[in-house]
Design a protein around this motif. Structure first.
Motif, PDB file in Angstrom:
ATOM      1  N   ARG A  56      13.387  19.072  -0.320  1.00 10.36           N
ATOM      2  CA  ARG A  56      14.196  18.206  -1.188  1.00 10.36           C
ATOM      3  C   ARG A  56      15.074  17.268  -0.357  1.00 10.36           C
ATOM      4  O   ARG A  56      15.257  16.104  -0.708  1.00 10.36           O
ATOM      5  N   LEU A  57      15.593  17.800   0.755  1.00  6.18           N
ATOM      6  CA  LEU A  57      16.395  16.949   1.643  1.00  6.18           C
ATOM      7  C   LEU A  57      15.532  15.840   2.244  1.00  6.18           C
ATOM      8  O   LEU A  57      15.960  14.688   2.342  1.00  6.18           O
ATOM      9  N   ILE A  58      14.319  16.205   2.621  1.00  2.09           N
ATOM     10  CA  ILE A  58      13.399  15.203   3.186  1.00  2.09           C
ATOM     11  C   ILE A  58      13.130  14.111   2.151  1.00  2.09           C
ATOM     12  O   ILE A  58      13.159  12.915   2.455  1.00  2.09           O
ATOM     13  N   CYS A  59      12.901  14.526   0.908  1.00  6.38           N
ATOM     14  CA  CYS A  59      12.654  13.538  -0.155  1.00  6.38           C
ATOM     15  C   CYS A  59      13.883  12.648  -0.363  1.00  6.38           C
ATOM     16  O   CYS A  59      13.751  11.432  -0.553  1.00  6.38           O
ATOM     17  N   ALA A  60      15.081  13.255  -0.307  1.00  6.42           N
ATOM     18  CA  ALA A  60      16.308  12.473  -0.498  1.00  6.42           C
ATOM     19  C   ALA A  60      16.463  11.449   0.617  1.00  6.42           C
ATOM     20  O   ALA A  60      16.815  10.284   0.374  1.00  6.42           O
ATOM     21  N   ILE A  61      16.182  11.877   1.844  1.00 10.63           N
ATOM     22  CA  ILE A  61      16.308  10.949   2.991  1.00 10.63           C
ATOM     23  C   ILE A  61      15.272   9.834   2.878  1.00 10.63           C
ATOM     24  O   ILE A  61      15.581   8.653   3.041  1.00 10.63           O
ATOM     25  N   LEU A  62      14.032  10.212   2.561  1.00 10.94           N
ATOM     26  CA  LEU A  62      12.978   9.200   2.432  1.00 10.94           C
ATOM     27  C   LEU A  62      13.288   8.227   1.296  1.00 10.94           C
ATOM     28  O   LEU A  62      13.022   7.027   1.403  1.00 10.94           O
ATOM     29  N   ALA A  63      13.864   8.752   0.207  1.00  8.66           N
ATOM     30  CA  ALA A  63      14.229   7.876  -0.914  1.00  8.66           C
ATOM     31  C   ALA A  63      15.226   6.821  -0.467  1.00  8.66           C
ATOM     32  O   ALA A  63      15.103   5.638  -0.817  1.00  8.66           O
ATOM     33  N   GLU A  64      16.218   7.237   0.334  1.00  9.88           N
ATOM     34  CA  GLU A  64      17.211   6.274   0.829  1.00  9.88           C
ATOM     35  C   GLU A  64      16.590   5.294   1.819  1.00  9.88           C
ATOM     36  O   GLU A  64      16.939   4.116   1.854  1.00  9.88           O
ATOM     37  N   GLN A  65      15.655   5.812   2.649  1.00  9.91           N
ATOM     38  CA  GLN A  65      14.966   4.918   3.595  1.00  9.91           C
ATOM     39  C   GLN A  65      14.192   3.833   2.845  1.00  9.91           C
ATOM     40  O   GLN A  65      14.233   2.652   3.199  1.00  9.91           O
ATOM     41  N   VAL A  66      13.502   4.234   1.788  1.00 10.41           N
ATOM     42  CA  VAL A  66      12.706   3.264   1.020  1.00 10.41           C
ATOM     43  C   VAL A  66      13.632   2.323   0.239  1.00 10.41           C
ATOM     44  O   VAL A  66      13.354   1.128   0.124  1.00 10.41           O
ATOM     45  N   ALA A  67      14.758   2.873  -0.272  1.00  6.90           N
ATOM     46  CA  ALA A  67      15.714   2.014  -0.988  1.00  6.90           C
ATOM     47  C   ALA A  67      16.277   0.942  -0.051  1.00  6.90           C
ATOM     48  O   ALA A  67      16.458  -0.212  -0.444  1.00  6.90           O
ATOM     49  N   ALA A  68      16.551   1.347   1.214  1.00  4.76           N
ATOM     50  CA  ALA A  68      17.039   0.370   2.203  1.00  4.76           C
ATOM     51  C   ALA A  68      15.968  -0.677   2.477  1.00  4.76           C
ATOM     52  O   ALA A  68      16.264  -1.873   2.639  1.00  4.76           O
ATOM     53  N   LEU A  69      14.720  -0.219   2.504  1.00  7.76           N
ATOM     54  CA  LEU A  69      13.593  -1.138   2.693  1.00  7.76           C
ATOM     55  C   LEU A  69      13.534  -2.136   1.534  1.00  7.76           C
ATOM     56  O   LEU A  69      13.278  -3.329   1.729  1.00  7.76           O
ATOM     57  N   CYS A  70      13.807  -1.644   0.326  1.00 10.19           N
ATOM     58  CA  CYS A  70      13.829  -2.502  -0.878  1.00 10.19           C
ATOM     59  C   CYS A  70      14.788  -3.665  -0.696  1.00 10.19           C
ATOM     60  O   CYS A  70      14.479  -4.808  -1.017  1.00 10.19           O
ATOM     61  N   GLU A  71      15.981  -3.350  -0.184  1.00  7.84           N
ATOM     62  CA  GLU A  71      16.988  -4.403   0.001  1.00  7.84           C
ATOM     63  C   GLU A  71      16.493  -5.442   1.003  1.00  7.84           C
ATOM     64  O   GLU A  71      16.687  -6.631   0.826  1.00  7.84           O
ATOM     65  N   GLY A  72      15.838  -4.946   2.068  1.00  9.60           N
ATOM     66  CA  GLY A  72      15.295  -5.862   3.066  1.00  9.60           C
ATOM     67  C   GLY A  72      14.201  -6.745   2.488  1.00  9.60           C
ATOM     68  O   GLY A  72      14.141  -7.937   2.782  1.00  9.60           O
ATOM     69  N   ILE A  73      13.373  -6.151   1.632  1.00  5.59           N
ATOM     70  CA  ILE A  73      12.284  -6.919   1.018  1.00  5.59           C
ATOM     71  C   ILE A  73      12.852  -7.979   0.085  1.00  5.59           C
ATOM     72  O   ILE A  73      12.361  -9.104   0.024  1.00  5.59           O
ATOM     73  N   ALA A  74      13.928  -7.617  -0.633  1.00  4.59           N
ATOM     74  CA  ALA A  74      14.501  -8.547  -1.612  1.00  4.59           C
ATOM     75  C   ALA A  74      15.179  -9.742  -0.945  1.00  4.59           C
ATOM     76  O   ALA A  74      15.311 -10.801  -1.553  1.00  4.59           O
ATOM     77  N   ALA A  75      15.614  -9.580   0.296  1.00  6.37           N
ATOM     78  CA  ALA A  75      16.267 -10.697   0.982  1.00  6.37           C
ATOM     79  C   ALA A  75      15.280 -11.847   1.131  1.00  6.37           C
ATOM     80  O   ALA A  75      14.096 -11.643   1.397  1.00  6.37           O
ATOM     81  N   SER A  76      15.763 -13.071   0.944  1.00  7.27           N
ATOM     82  CA  SER A  76      14.836 -14.204   0.891  1.00  7.27           C
ATOM     83  C   SER A  76      14.945 -15.113   2.105  1.00  7.27           C
ATOM     84  O   SER A  76      14.771 -16.319   2.001  1.00  7.27           O
ATOM     85  N   ALA A  77      15.234 -14.530   3.286  1.00  6.46           N
ATOM     86  CA  ALA A  77      15.407 -15.339   4.501  1.00  6.46           C
ATOM     87  C   ALA A  77      14.141 -16.125   4.842  1.00  6.46           C
ATOM     88  O   ALA A  77      14.223 -17.316   5.171  1.00  6.46           O
ATOM     89  N   VAL A  78      12.985 -15.464   4.752  1.00 10.58           N
ATOM     90  CA  VAL A  78      11.726 -16.152   5.094  1.00 10.58           C
ATOM     91  C   VAL A  78      11.481 -17.299   4.116  1.00 10.58           C
ATOM     92  O   VAL A  78      11.140 -18.419   4.525  1.00 10.58           O
ATOM     93  N   PHE A  79      11.687 -17.006   2.829  1.00  5.91           N
ATOM     94  CA  PHE A  79      11.478 -18.048   1.817  1.00  5.91           C
ATOM     95  C   PHE A  79      12.430 -19.220   2.058  1.00  5.91           C
ATOM     96  O   PHE A  79      12.030 -20.381   1.973  1.00  5.91           O
ATOM     97  N   ASN A  80      13.688 -18.911   2.378  1.00 12.53           N
ATOM     98  CA  ASN A  80      14.666 -19.980   2.618  1.00 12.53           C
ATOM     99  C   ASN A  80      14.266 -20.852   3.803  1.00 12.53           C
ATOM    100  O   ASN A  80      14.440 -22.072   3.780  1.00 12.53           O
TER     101      ASN A  80
END
Lengths: 123, 143
Positions: B14-38
Motif C-alpha cells: 500500500r505504501l508503494i502504491c501511495a508513493i507511485l500515485a504521488e510520482q504519477v501525480a507529479a508527472l501529471c503536473e509536468g505533462i500539463a505544463a505548456s512550455a513546449v507549446f509556448n
C-alpha cells in the motif's frame, strides 16, 4: 466574423485550437469547464459553432451538450465533439445528446477546419 | 478451504502504491505544463512576423508562411498528445491512490475499464487480460 466557442479542460488544447481557428478566420471564445461554457452561452454568446471535449472534470461533454441544447439560442448551433474517444457507443451517446459532428484526437488542423467550414463558414 | 474474499494488500504494498500515485501525480503536473507549446507558438509568431516583412508572394515569404503553419500543426499535435498523456497519468494516479487506501476493494477490472478515455486504452486492457487470463474482449464490444 463567425465566432467559435472552444471547450476543453486542457488549457494547451484551448490555446492551440484558438490559434488555428483565428488563422482560419474565426473569432474564438474559450472555456475550460462546461459550466463556464454554459455561462457564456447564457450571457448571450451566440457562436456559429461549438467545439467541445468529452472527458472533462465536473461536467462532461455529453452533459454540456444536453444543457446547451436546452438554451433556445443554442438549439440549432453545430456542436463538434473533439475527443480521444472513438467508440461507437460514445459517439452514439453524443449524437443522441445533440452533437452534430465527431472528430477523434489526434486529428489534423486541416481536418478540423474542413469540418468546421462545412458547418459554419468563417465569413 | 479457499476463501472467495480477495487477499488484502500488505502495508508495504500500500505504501508503494501511495508513493507511485504521488510520482504519477507529479508527472501529471509536468505533462500539463505548456512550455513546449509556448516555445512552438513563439517560433510561429516570429515566422509570421518575418513573413509579413517579406515581399508578398516571394519564395521566402511562402517558405516563412509554410513554416508558420508547420509550427501550428506541430503545436496542435503536441497539445493532443499532451492531453491524452495527462488523462492517462491521472487515471493511473487515481487507481494507485485507491489501491493505497482501504478503498482498494472498490477497484475492479470493470471499474478500471470505466475510467478509460480512449479505445486504445480499452484495447490494451483487453490484450493484457487475454494474455494473463485467457478472457477476451471485455471492454471493446463495438470494435
Amino acid at each position: 466574423m463567425a465566432t467559435i466557442l472552444v471547450l476543453d479542460d486542457s488549457s494547451t488544447m484551448v490555446m492551440s485550437l484558438a490559434r488555428i481557428l483565428k488563422k482560419a478566420g474565426y473569432e474564438v471564445e474559450t472555456a475550460t469547464r462546461g459550466q463556464e461554457g454554459l455561462n457564456k452561452l447564457g450571457a448571450g454568446l451566440k457562436p456559429a459553432a461549438i467545439i467541445t471535449d468529452l472527458n472533462m472534470p465536473e461536467m462532461d461533454g455529453i452533459s454540456f451538450i444536453k444543457a446547451a441544447r436546452k438554451l433556445p439560442s443554442c438549439r440549432f448551433t453545430p456542436i463538434i465533439v473533439l475527443t480521444t474517444e472513438s467508440g461507437l457507443s460514445k459517439s452514439g451517446e453524443a449524437r443522441a445528446a445533440g452533437a452534430t459532428g465527431w472528430l477523434t484526437k489526434p486529428t489534423e488542423p486541416d481536418t478540423l477546419i474542413a469540418t468546421l467550414k462545412q458547418l459554419a463558414p468563417a465569413a | 478451504m479457499a476463501s472467495s474474499e480477495p487477499e488484502a494488500l500488505s502495508e508495504e504494498a500500500r505504501l508503494i502504491c501511495a508513493i507511485l500515485a504521488e510520482q504519477v501525480a507529479a508527472l501529471c503536473e509536468g505533462i500539463a505544463a505548456s512550455a513546449v507549446f509556448n516555445k512552438l507558438t513563439a517560433c510561429g509568431d516570429i515566422l509570421a512576423s518575418l513573413a509579413s516583412q517579406l515581399e508578398v508572394g516571394s519564395a521566402a515569404s511562402r517558405a516563412a508562411a509554410q513554416l508558420d503553419k508547420a509550427m501550428d500543426d506541430l503545436g496542435f499535435q503536441h497539445a493532443q498528445q499532451q492531453d491524452f498523456a495527462h488523462q492517462t497519468a491521472e487515471l493511473v494516479a487515481g487507481a494507485l491512490k485507491t489501491l493505497a487506501t482501504g478503498e482498494w476493494r472498490k477497484l475492479s477490472l470493470g471499474g478500471l475499464a470505466a475510467l478509460y478515455v480512449s479505445e486504445s486504452q480499452r484495447r490494451l486492457h483487453d490484450i493484457v487480460l487475454a494474455e494473463r487470463t485467457g478472457r477476451r474482449n471485455m471492454t471493446t464490444p463495438d470494435l
